[in-house]
Design a protein around this motif. Structure first.
Motif, PDB file in Angstrom:
ATOM      1  N   MET A  18       0.841  -1.204   0.000  1.00  0.00           N
ATOM      2  CA  MET A  18       0.000   0.000   0.000  1.00  0.00           C
ATOM      3  C   MET A  18       0.876   1.255   0.000  1.00  0.00           C
ATOM      4  N   VAL A  19       0.375   2.301  -0.648  1.00  0.00           N
ATOM      5  CA  VAL A  19       1.094   3.566  -0.734  1.00  0.00           C
ATOM      6  C   VAL A  19       0.639   4.482   0.389  1.00  0.00           C
ATOM      7  N   PHE A  20       1.612   5.062   1.123  1.00  0.00           N
ATOM      8  CA  PHE A  20       1.238   6.013   2.181  1.00  0.00           C
ATOM      9  C   PHE A  20       0.681   7.279   1.529  1.00  0.00           C
ATOM     10  N   PRO A  21      -0.436   7.817   2.023  1.00  0.00           N
ATOM     11  CA  PRO A  21      -1.070   8.989   1.398  1.00  0.00           C
ATOM     12  C   PRO A  21      -0.336  10.296   1.673  1.00  0.00           C
ATOM     13  N   THR A  22       0.877  10.404   1.135  1.00  0.00           N
ATOM     14  CA  THR A  22       1.693  11.598   1.344  1.00  0.00           C
ATOM     15  C   THR A  22       1.006  12.846   0.796  1.00  0.00           C
ATOM     16  N   GLY A  23       0.420  12.723  -0.405  1.00  0.00           N
ATOM     17  CA  GLY A  23      -0.254  13.869  -1.006  1.00  0.00           C
ATOM     18  C   GLY A  23      -1.383  14.394  -0.148  1.00  0.00           C
ATOM     19  N   SER A  24      -2.139  13.503   0.468  1.00  0.00           N
ATOM     20  CA  SER A  24      -3.248  13.911   1.338  1.00  0.00           C
ATOM     21  C   SER A  24      -2.726  14.557   2.623  1.00  0.00           C
ATOM     22  N   LEU A  25      -1.567  14.088   3.106  1.00  0.00           N
ATOM     23  CA  LEU A  25      -0.952  14.702   4.286  1.00  0.00           C
ATOM     24  C   LEU A  25      -0.526  16.135   3.976  1.00  0.00           C
ATOM     25  N   VAL A  26       0.045  16.330   2.782  1.00  0.00           N
ATOM     26  CA  VAL A  26       0.418  17.686   2.346  1.00  0.00           C
ATOM     27  C   VAL A  26      -0.831  18.560   2.238  1.00  0.00           C
ATOM     28  N   ASN A  27      -1.921  17.984   1.740  1.00  0.00           N
ATOM     29  CA  ASN A  27      -3.190  18.698   1.618  1.00  0.00           C
ATOM     30  C   ASN A  27      -3.689  19.138   2.993  1.00  0.00           C
ATOM     31  N   LEU A  28      -3.592  18.241   3.968  1.00  0.00           N
ATOM     32  CA  LEU A  28      -3.984  18.571   5.346  1.00  0.00           C
ATOM     33  C   LEU A  28      -3.191  19.768   5.862  1.00  0.00           C
ATOM     34  N   ALA A  84      -7.224   2.295  -3.602  1.00  0.00           N
ATOM     35  CA  ALA A  84      -7.312   2.578  -5.045  1.00  0.00           C
ATOM     36  C   ALA A  84      -7.139   1.322  -5.883  1.00  0.00           C
ATOM     37  N   GLY A  85      -6.273   0.438  -5.454  1.00  0.00           N
ATOM     38  CA  GLY A  85      -6.029  -0.788  -6.211  1.00  0.00           C
ATOM     39  C   GLY A  85      -7.268  -1.661  -6.325  1.00  0.00           C
ATOM     40  N   VAL A  86      -8.119  -1.616  -5.300  1.00  0.00           N
ATOM     41  CA  VAL A  86      -9.354  -2.400  -5.308  1.00  0.00           C
ATOM     42  C   VAL A  86     -10.422  -1.701  -6.142  1.00  0.00           C
ATOM     43  N   LEU A  87     -10.486  -0.366  -6.032  1.00  0.00           N
ATOM     44  CA  LEU A  87     -11.549   0.389  -6.682  1.00  0.00           C
ATOM     45  C   LEU A  87     -11.294   0.642  -8.165  1.00  0.00           C
ATOM     46  N   GLN A  88     -10.027   0.786  -8.555  1.00  0.00           N
ATOM     47  CA  GLN A  88      -9.696   1.202  -9.915  1.00  0.00           C
ATOM     48  C   GLN A  88     -10.285   0.311 -11.011  1.00  0.00           C
ATOM     49  N   PRO A  89     -10.225  -1.043 -10.879  1.00  0.00           N
ATOM     50  CA  PRO A  89     -10.794  -1.874 -11.941  1.00  0.00           C
ATOM     51  C   PRO A  89     -12.307  -1.698 -12.116  1.00  0.00           C
ATOM     52  N   MET A  90     -12.982  -1.221 -11.075  1.00  0.00           N
ATOM     53  CA  MET A  90     -14.438  -1.069 -11.146  1.00  0.00           C
ATOM     54  C   MET A  90     -14.861   0.238 -11.817  1.00  0.00           C
ATOM     55  N   LEU A  91     -13.949   1.221 -11.880  1.00  0.00           N
ATOM     56  CA  LEU A  91     -14.319   2.558 -12.338  1.00  0.00           C
ATOM     57  C   LEU A  91     -13.867   2.781 -13.777  1.00  0.00           C
ATOM     58  N   THR A  92     -14.813   2.787 -14.700  1.00  0.00           N
ATOM     59  CA  THR A  92     -14.519   3.070 -16.098  1.00  0.00           C
ATOM     60  C   THR A  92     -14.468   4.593 -16.291  1.00  0.00           C
ATOM     61  N   PRO A  93     -13.881   5.064 -17.400  1.00  0.00           N
ATOM     62  CA  PRO A  93     -13.873   6.513 -17.671  1.00  0.00           C
ATOM     63  C   PRO A  93     -15.277   7.118 -17.679  1.00  0.00           C
ATOM     64  N   ALA A  94     -16.260   6.381 -18.230  1.00  0.00           N
ATOM     65  CA  ALA A  94     -17.636   6.883 -18.260  1.00  0.00           C
ATOM     66  C   ALA A  94     -18.188   7.057 -16.847  1.00  0.00           C
ATOM     67  N   MET A  95     -17.881   6.101 -15.962  1.00  0.00           N
ATOM     68  CA  MET A  95     -18.341   6.200 -14.574  1.00  0.00           C
ATOM     69  C   MET A  95     -17.706   7.391 -13.880  1.00  0.00           C
ATOM     70  N   MET A  96     -16.406   7.590 -14.106  1.00  0.00           N
ATOM     71  CA  MET A  96     -15.707   8.713 -13.480  1.00  0.00           C
ATOM     72  C   MET A  96     -16.295  10.038 -13.944  1.00  0.00           C
ATOM     73  N   ASN A  97     -16.636  10.121 -15.236  1.00  0.00           N
ATOM     74  CA  ASN A  97     -17.241  11.353 -15.767  1.00  0.00           C
ATOM     75  C   ASN A  97     -18.537  11.684 -15.042  1.00  0.00           C
ATOM     76  N   GLU A  98     -19.378  10.669 -14.833  1.00  0.00           N
ATOM     77  CA  GLU A  98     -20.668  10.910 -14.184  1.00  0.00           C
ATOM     78  C   GLU A  98     -20.495  11.232 -12.703  1.00  0.00           C
ATOM     79  N   ILE A  99     -19.527  10.592 -12.066  1.00  0.00           N
ATOM     80  CA  ILE A  99     -19.243  10.904 -10.652  1.00  0.00           C
ATOM     81  C   ILE A  99     -18.769  12.348 -10.516  1.00  0.00           C
ATOM     82  N   ILE A 100     -17.851  12.750 -11.416  1.00  0.00           N
ATOM     83  CA  ILE A 100     -17.327  14.118 -11.388  1.00  0.00           C
ATOM     84  C   ILE A 100     -18.439  15.127 -11.685  1.00  0.00           C
TER      85      ILE A 100
END
Length: 228
Positions: A1-11, A172-188
């Motif tokens: 797993m990747v440590f959420p460094t970017g989110s820590l910077v965001n905080l 993200a590794g679990v969720l990524q295969p489930m999210l197609t570009p079309a799904m991401m567009n509608e979520i956004i």
């Protein structure tokens, strides 16, 4: 797993921007705070419109918002978030009458945008933190006028933002295969419609219980999976 460094910077960025806003808040004339807040509301309005227009199927957008709103009302998400803000306020013994409004408004503003979804995925799957670093800069500047008007509640919004984005990075590794570009567009696009609601609140046009619309993001993904 990747440590959420970017989110820590965001905080950290939200905390720094909020501290600057609270220091400036009492020094800025009311008319200056008002015009800055209006400017932030207008900018938020444009961002929300750009995101909402990404939809390829307006019916998915409409039904996502309707079903999400019903679900959120039944789950009383808004009440739960307000209750969390009230508990924080009591724990801190704050006399700020706008603490809860600042906490809820800032939390929603910082977690609904496309960068809050795409950034953690880029960090986890490609090792690219550019989006999250860019978001951190934007959130830092946005938190200054918010904290100047709402006070310390904006600062504490950094915690749920970190937890939300960090969780997306970790899973993200679990969720990524489930999210197609079309799904991401509608979520956004659905998130963009909610951001329009935030803008209406910032401009004192209409206050919408946007926390209760959060399930709409899930419905947007599910409906686009079956109907696109």
């Amino acid at each position: 797993m990747v440590f959420p460094t970017g989110s820590l910077v965001n905080l950290i960025a939200i905390v720094l921007g909020s501290c600057a806003g609270m220091l400036l808040g009492n020094r800025l004339p009311e008319r200056v705070r008002y015009i800055v807040f209006c400017g932030l509301g207008l900018a938020t309005l444009v961002i929300g419109m750009q995101m909402a227009l990404k939809t390829q199927n307006p019916l998915i957008l409409v039904f996502s918002i309707l079903l999400g709103g019903i679900t959120g009302e039944l789950l009383q998400i808004e009440r739960g978030l307000n209750s969390l803000g009230e508990r924080l306020k009591k724990r801190l013994k704050s006399n700020n009458l706008r603490f809860v409004d600042g906490f809820v408004s800032a939390t929603l503003l910082f977690v609904i945008g496309s960068m809050a979804i795409l950034g953690p995925f880029d960090e986890a799957l490609r090792g690219d933190r550019t989006l999250l670093y860019t978001k951190s800069i934007l959130d830092c500047f946005a938190s200054v006028p918010l904290a100047a008007s709402f006070g310390s509640g904006v600062l504490f919004s950094a915690v749920p933002v970190f937890l939300y984005q960090g969780a997306l990075t970790l899973f993200a590794g679990v969720l990524q295969p489930m999210l197609t570009p079309a799904m991401m567009n509608e979520i956004i696009a659905t998130g963009g419609l909610m951001i329009l609601g935030i803008a209406l609140g910032l401009l004192d046009v209409k206050r919408i219980p946007l926390s209760n619309l959060l399930p709409s993001l899930v419905y947007a993904g599910v409906l686009s999976y079956f109907f696109m």
